[in-house]
Write a protein that holds these residues in place. Structure first.
Motif, mmCIF file in Angstrom:
data_model
loop_
_atom_site.group_PDB
_atom_site.id
_atom_site.type_symbol
_atom_site.label_atom_id
_atom_site.label_comp_id
_atom_site.label_asym_id
_atom_site.label_seq_id
_atom_site.Cartn_x
_atom_site.Cartn_y
_atom_site.Cartn_z
ATOM 1 N N GLU A 90 0.719 -1.510 -0.146
ATOM 2 C CA GLU A 90 -0.204 -0.061 0.056
ATOM 3 C C GLU A 90 0.915 1.398 -0.306
ATOM 4 O O GLU A 90 0.381 2.473 -0.831
ATOM 5 C CB GLU A 90 -0.815 -0.200 1.460
ATOM 6 C CG GLU A 90 -1.973 -0.965 1.469
ATOM 7 C CD GLU A 90 -1.450 -2.378 0.987
ATOM 8 O OE1 GLU A 90 -2.275 -3.279 1.256
ATOM 9 O OE2 GLU A 90 -0.852 -2.443 2.290
ATOM 10 N N LEU A 91 1.961 1.562 1.114
ATOM 11 C CA LEU A 91 2.895 2.126 0.842
ATOM 12 C C LEU A 91 3.533 2.743 -0.629
ATOM 13 O O LEU A 91 3.495 3.901 -1.600
ATOM 14 C CB LEU A 91 4.321 2.378 1.796
ATOM 15 C CG LEU A 91 4.724 3.401 1.645
ATOM 16 C CD1 LEU A 91 4.415 4.751 1.964
ATOM 17 C CD2 LEU A 91 6.153 3.006 2.941
ATOM 18 N N ALA A 92 4.224 2.218 -1.586
ATOM 19 C CA ALA A 92 4.533 1.396 -2.792
ATOM 20 C C ALA A 92 3.470 2.434 -3.835
ATOM 21 O O ALA A 92 4.095 2.823 -4.235
ATOM 22 C CB ALA A 92 5.104 0.173 -2.707
ATOM 23 N N ALA A 93 2.104 2.388 -3.203
ATOM 24 C CA ALA A 93 1.268 2.154 -4.426
ATOM 25 C C ALA A 93 1.241 3.675 -4.103
ATOM 26 O O ALA A 93 0.787 4.300 -5.246
ATOM 27 C CB ALA A 93 0.405 1.600 -4.434
ATOM 28 N N ALA A 94 0.806 4.558 -2.617
ATOM 29 C CA ALA A 94 1.222 5.379 -2.300
ATOM 30 C C ALA A 94 2.686 6.265 -3.375
ATOM 31 O O ALA A 94 1.731 7.561 -3.331
ATOM 32 C CB ALA A 94 0.471 5.644 -1.113
ATOM 33 N N VAL A 95 2.908 6.190 -2.967
ATOM 34 C CA VAL A 95 4.269 6.586 -3.576
ATOM 35 C C VAL A 95 4.169 6.627 -4.753
ATOM 36 O O VAL A 95 4.328 7.775 -5.772
ATOM 37 C CB VAL A 95 5.591 6.559 -2.737
ATOM 38 C CG1 VAL A 95 6.790 7.042 -3.878
ATOM 39 C CG2 VAL A 95 5.602 5.684 -0.955
ATOM 40 N N ALA A 96 3.877 5.108 -5.383
ATOM 41 C CA ALA A 96 4.041 5.649 -6.828
ATOM 42 C C ALA A 96 2.541 6.678 -7.465
ATOM 43 O O ALA A 96 3.117 7.181 -8.605
ATOM 44 C CB ALA A 96 4.303 4.391 -7.307
ATOM 45 N N ALA A 97 2.027 6.496 -6.847
ATOM 46 C CA ALA A 97 0.756 7.501 -7.338
ATOM 47 C C ALA A 97 1.332 9.172 -7.396
ATOM 48 O O ALA A 97 0.195 9.630 -8.269
ATOM 49 C CB ALA A 97 -0.884 7.655 -6.573
ATOM 50 N N ALA A 98 1.751 9.099 -6.107
ATOM 51 C CA ALA A 98 2.792 10.646 -5.889
ATOM 52 C C ALA A 98 3.476 10.610 -6.927
ATOM 53 O O ALA A 98 4.215 12.100 -7.561
ATOM 54 C CB ALA A 98 3.840 10.904 -5.041
ATOM 55 N N ARG A 99 3.830 10.145 -7.706
ATOM 56 C CA ARG A 99 4.774 10.579 -9.046
ATOM 57 C C ARG A 99 6.360 10.814 -8.597
ATOM 58 O O ARG A 99 6.298 12.097 -9.433
ATOM 59 C CB ARG A 99 4.249 11.216 -10.036
ATOM 60 C CG ARG A 99 3.440 9.945 -10.961
ATOM 61 C CD ARG A 99 2.664 10.529 -12.126
ATOM 62 N NE ARG A 99 1.848 11.566 -11.714
ATOM 63 C CZ ARG A 99 2.058 12.875 -12.055
ATOM 64 N NH1 ARG A 99 3.222 13.389 -12.998
ATOM 65 N NH2 ARG A 99 0.910 13.999 -11.622
ATOM 66 N N PRO A 100 6.624 10.987 -7.678
ATOM 67 C CA PRO A 100 8.500 11.711 -6.867
ATOM 68 C C PRO A 100 8.976 12.095 -8.088
ATOM 69 O O PRO A 100 9.463 10.834 -8.661
ATOM 70 C CB PRO A 100 8.413 11.059 -5.968
ATOM 71 C CG PRO A 100 8.410 9.551 -5.817
ATOM 72 C CD PRO A 100 6.676 9.633 -6.607
ATOM 73 N N ASP A 101 9.654 12.845 -8.327
ATOM 74 C CA ASP A 101 11.109 13.625 -8.913
ATOM 75 C C ASP A 101 12.213 12.205 -7.832
ATOM 76 O O ASP A 101 12.738 12.189 -8.067
ATOM 77 C CB ASP A 101 11.056 14.791 -8.410
ATOM 78 C CG ASP A 101 10.308 15.245 -10.752
ATOM 79 O OD1 ASP A 101 10.179 14.354 -11.137
ATOM 80 O OD2 ASP A 101 9.957 16.164 -9.779
#
Length: 334
Positions: A90-101
């Motif tokens: 779930e954390l990985a999915a949330a971070v991926a959705a945020a599309r961080p540089d």
């Protein structure tokens, strides 16, 4: 192109005039870094703040409280994701959705590659030591305990082995003779915020020059426990006072007096009366209104303490209500 994070070369990135940031942190130490990034809205957009979940923080049965980072994020109007499991899908999915540089980490949990590799320009950590010295959970405490005169903050790119990644920037801070872990932590927190911002600007500018950590100078800063914060009185006075200030104000060095826990927050080496040289380490002497304790090579004067069941107080206040006859003789700490 992406950085290879190799040592000894300038690593080129695609310059980004405006960067999407995921920030991860929990304690007060990380708050100035979050605030500094948030203040640079023209260059950096904090798209997600990751922190621990609400829980009792003052006492075991106290009401649940948000982390200092969550409090700051909400005050700044930033989106928050709470987790106590950095390996969760779930954390990985949330971070991926945020599309961080870039992912910025400051006093958070150990991240798996599945999370920190999601940032297109890399993930870096702010560590409160001059790496490779004092890798681990409690670098501020152990630097003081070991008598260091200088410490600092370091930013480095994350890799699988904890606190071993290639270093980006470093800032040195003197350790004052009267610094304790709390006061030094505040200084390092502010220095770290400036270093985090400078690190982001280097990455945004399109290049970073890295330095590999020299394993010959590596040392550990293990987690503080009930066992390794207990005072051993058969050590020299100077080392004992470093130990005490290295653990103040939290979790605090401790000993026992009459079977009750005694936390000590401040103490200084001193001289004792010459007639008391037969007292063994840990032995207590109340002399001229001072609370003295024998060490391996002399005496220390306790100045700020807290007996189990009592409030924190100056030693002079403690002694006004202290009745030595109520304790076993000879009076000693153990």
């Amino acid at each position: 192109m992406l950085a290879r994070h190799d040592e000894g070369i300038i690593n080129f990135f695609i310059p980004r005039l405006f960067m999407r940031i995921v920030f991860m942190g929990t304690p007060d130490f990380a708050v100035p870094s979050l605030e500094r990034i948030a203040s640079e809205k023209q260059d950096f957009d904090i798209v997600l703040v990751v922190t621990g979940s609400d829980k009792p923080r003052r006492k075991k049965n106290a009401p649940e409280e948000p982390t200092p980072i969550k409090k700051a994020a909400l005050r700044l109007g930033l989106p928050v994701y709470e987790t106590d499991d950095p390996s969760s899908p779930e954390l990985a999915a949330a971070v991926a959705a945020a599309r961080p540089d870039v992912i910025v980490v400051a006093a958070f949990r150990i991240l798996p590659p599945a999370v920190y590799t999601l940032a297109t320009q890399g993930a870096f950590n702010l560590h409160a030591s001059l790496l490779p010295a004092y890798r681990g959970a409690a670098p501020v405490n152990w630097a003081i305990i070991r008598g260091e005169k200088e410490t600092g903050v370091t930013t480095f790119f994350l890799q699988e082995r904890v606190d071993t990644g290639n270093m980006i920037l470093m800032d040195k801070i003197p350790v004052g003779a009267n610094d304790n872990a709390s006061s030094l932590g505040e200084k390092l927190s502010l220095a770290g915020a400036s270093l985090v911002l400078e690190t982001l600007r280097h990455i945004a500018g399109g290049f970073v020059e890295l330095q590999r950590q020299d394993e010959r100078f590596a040392s550990r800063a293990p987690k503080l426990t009930r066992e390794n914060t207990r005072i051993s009185w058969d050590f020299p006075s100077a080392g004992l006072c470093d130990f005490i200030r290295g653990l103040a104000m939290k979790p605090a060095a401790w000993t026992t007096l009459g079977g009750r826990t005694l936390k000590i927050y401040r103490a200084h080496p001193c001289t004792g009366p010459s007639s008391s040289e037969d007292i063994q380490p840990g032995g207590v002497l109340i002399h001229e209104g001072r609370f003295l304790v024998r060490t391996a090579d002399g005496w220390i004067r306790l100045e700020l303490l807290q007996l189990e069941g009592k409030k924190m107080m100056e030693a002079s206040e403690f002694l006004r209500g202290f009745r030595p006859e109520e304790y076993p003789s000879p009076l000693e700490l153990s």
